[in-house]
Motif scaffolding. Structure first.
Motif, mmCIF file in Angstrom:
data_model
loop_
_atom_site.group_PDB
_atom_site.id
_atom_site.type_symbol
_atom_site.label_atom_id
_atom_site.label_comp_id
_atom_site.label_asym_id
_atom_site.label_seq_id
_atom_site.Cartn_x
_atom_site.Cartn_y
_atom_site.Cartn_z
ATOM 1 N N THR A 142 9.299 -3.764 -2.109
ATOM 2 C CA THR A 142 8.853 -2.401 -2.397
ATOM 3 C C THR A 142 9.696 -1.388 -1.633
ATOM 4 O OG1 THR A 142 6.613 -3.205 -2.811
ATOM 5 C CG2 THR A 142 6.859 -0.855 -2.387
ATOM 6 N N LYS A 171 2.929 10.652 -6.860
ATOM 7 C CA LYS A 171 2.542 9.751 -7.945
ATOM 8 C C LYS A 171 3.504 8.562 -8.026
ATOM 9 C CE LYS A 171 1.604 9.471 -12.863
ATOM 10 N NZ LYS A 171 1.548 10.162 -14.138
ATOM 11 N N LEU A 172 4.796 8.833 -7.974
ATOM 12 C CA LEU A 172 5.780 7.755 -8.058
ATOM 13 C C LEU A 172 5.721 6.840 -6.831
ATOM 14 C CD1 LEU A 172 8.720 9.778 -9.606
ATOM 15 C CD2 LEU A 172 7.514 7.883 -10.677
ATOM 16 N N ARG A 174 3.084 6.336 -4.906
ATOM 17 C CA ARG A 174 1.833 5.588 -5.023
ATOM 18 C C ARG A 174 1.992 4.436 -6.019
ATOM 19 N NH1 ARG A 174 -1.070 9.871 -4.761
ATOM 20 N NH2 ARG A 174 -0.990 10.344 -6.964
ATOM 21 N N THR A 175 2.646 4.692 -7.140
ATOM 22 C CA THR A 175 2.871 3.659 -8.143
ATOM 23 C C THR A 175 3.728 2.525 -7.582
ATOM 24 O OG1 THR A 175 2.692 5.271 -9.942
ATOM 25 C CG2 THR A 175 3.831 3.199 -10.435
ATOM 26 N N LEU A 176 4.803 2.885 -6.901
ATOM 27 C CA LEU A 176 5.695 1.855 -6.356
ATOM 28 C C LEU A 176 5.032 1.070 -5.219
ATOM 29 C CD1 LEU A 176 9.114 3.735 -6.374
ATOM 30 C CD2 LEU A 176 8.423 1.830 -7.846
ATOM 31 N N GLY A 179 1.791 -0.727 -7.059
ATOM 32 C CA GLY A 179 1.892 -1.300 -8.393
ATOM 33 C C GLY A 179 1.937 -2.805 -8.392
ATOM 34 N N CYS A 182 4.227 -5.877 -6.255
ATOM 35 C CA CYS A 182 4.670 -5.307 -4.972
ATOM 36 C C CYS A 182 3.960 -5.963 -3.799
ATOM 37 C CB CYS A 182 4.421 -3.801 -4.951
ATOM 38 S SG CYS A 182 5.455 -2.905 -6.101
#
Length: 189
Positions: A142, A171-172, A174-176, A179, A182
């Protein structure tokens, strides 16, 4: 009036800083003459300390890479002193990407490495350093994904002369960070 004291190391540094500033300005390849003018030194000083433009450019890029290392050390302290939430990480990214000078330095080093492959190690110092810092808040896979994301966000900030909005970065990030795929210990992307 006492005679002026020569400071060869100071003069050399003055020339390197001037070359670095010209590289970051992005208005063409520096010449000995332009660097001397920008540094406020005689033309002979630039050729005395740097017989070739490649030597001068390399010294300027190494100076910029050292600035990047300093920035990474400061970032590591901020990460160590904060929480490991994606929002905190995104705020650090936003602060970094909001500093136009830092973004210019990164782009300058990357561009130089594209033109002179022997300088690729300078660009990897930032990426590897960022991955190392991010590994303190997430797993290695990650951390690499986040560093690649920040690379792209840096280019975006340079082109658009502003960073991505904080909510987009959050947002990006948090997603990475949260997600699928990860989990800690997963292989590199």
């Amino acid at each position: 009036m006492p005679p002026s004291t020569r400071d060869p190391a100071g003069r050399r540094e003055q020339i390197v800083i001037a070359a670095a500033e010209l590289l970051c300005a992005g208005d063409g390849k520096p010449t000995h003459r332009r660097v001397a003018e920008h540094a406020g030194v005689p033309l002979g000083s630039t050729t005395y300390y740097f017989s070739t433009l490649d030597d001068l450019t390399t010294a300027a890029l190494e100076y910029l890479a050292d600035q990047v290392d300093t920035g990474l050390a400061e970032t590591a302290e901020l990460v160590a002193g904060g929480d490991a939430t994606p929002e905190t990480v995104a705020r650090l990214f936003h602060e970094y990407l909001s500093d136009r000078d830092q973004v210019r330095v990164e782009i300058t080093i990357y561009t130089a490495a594209l033109q002179r492959p022997e300088l690729v190690a300078l660009t990897r110092r930032w990426f590897d350093g960022l991955v190392e810092i991010l590994c303190t808040v997430t797993d290695p896979a990650t951390a690499r994904l986040l560093a690649v994301f920040v690379d792209g966000a840096c280019m975006h900030a340079a082109i658009h002369e502003q960073p991505l909005e904080l909510d987009v970065l959050e947002k990006l990030t948090r997603t990475l960070m949260g997600g699928p795929g990860c989990a800690a210990g997963s292989d590199r992307p």
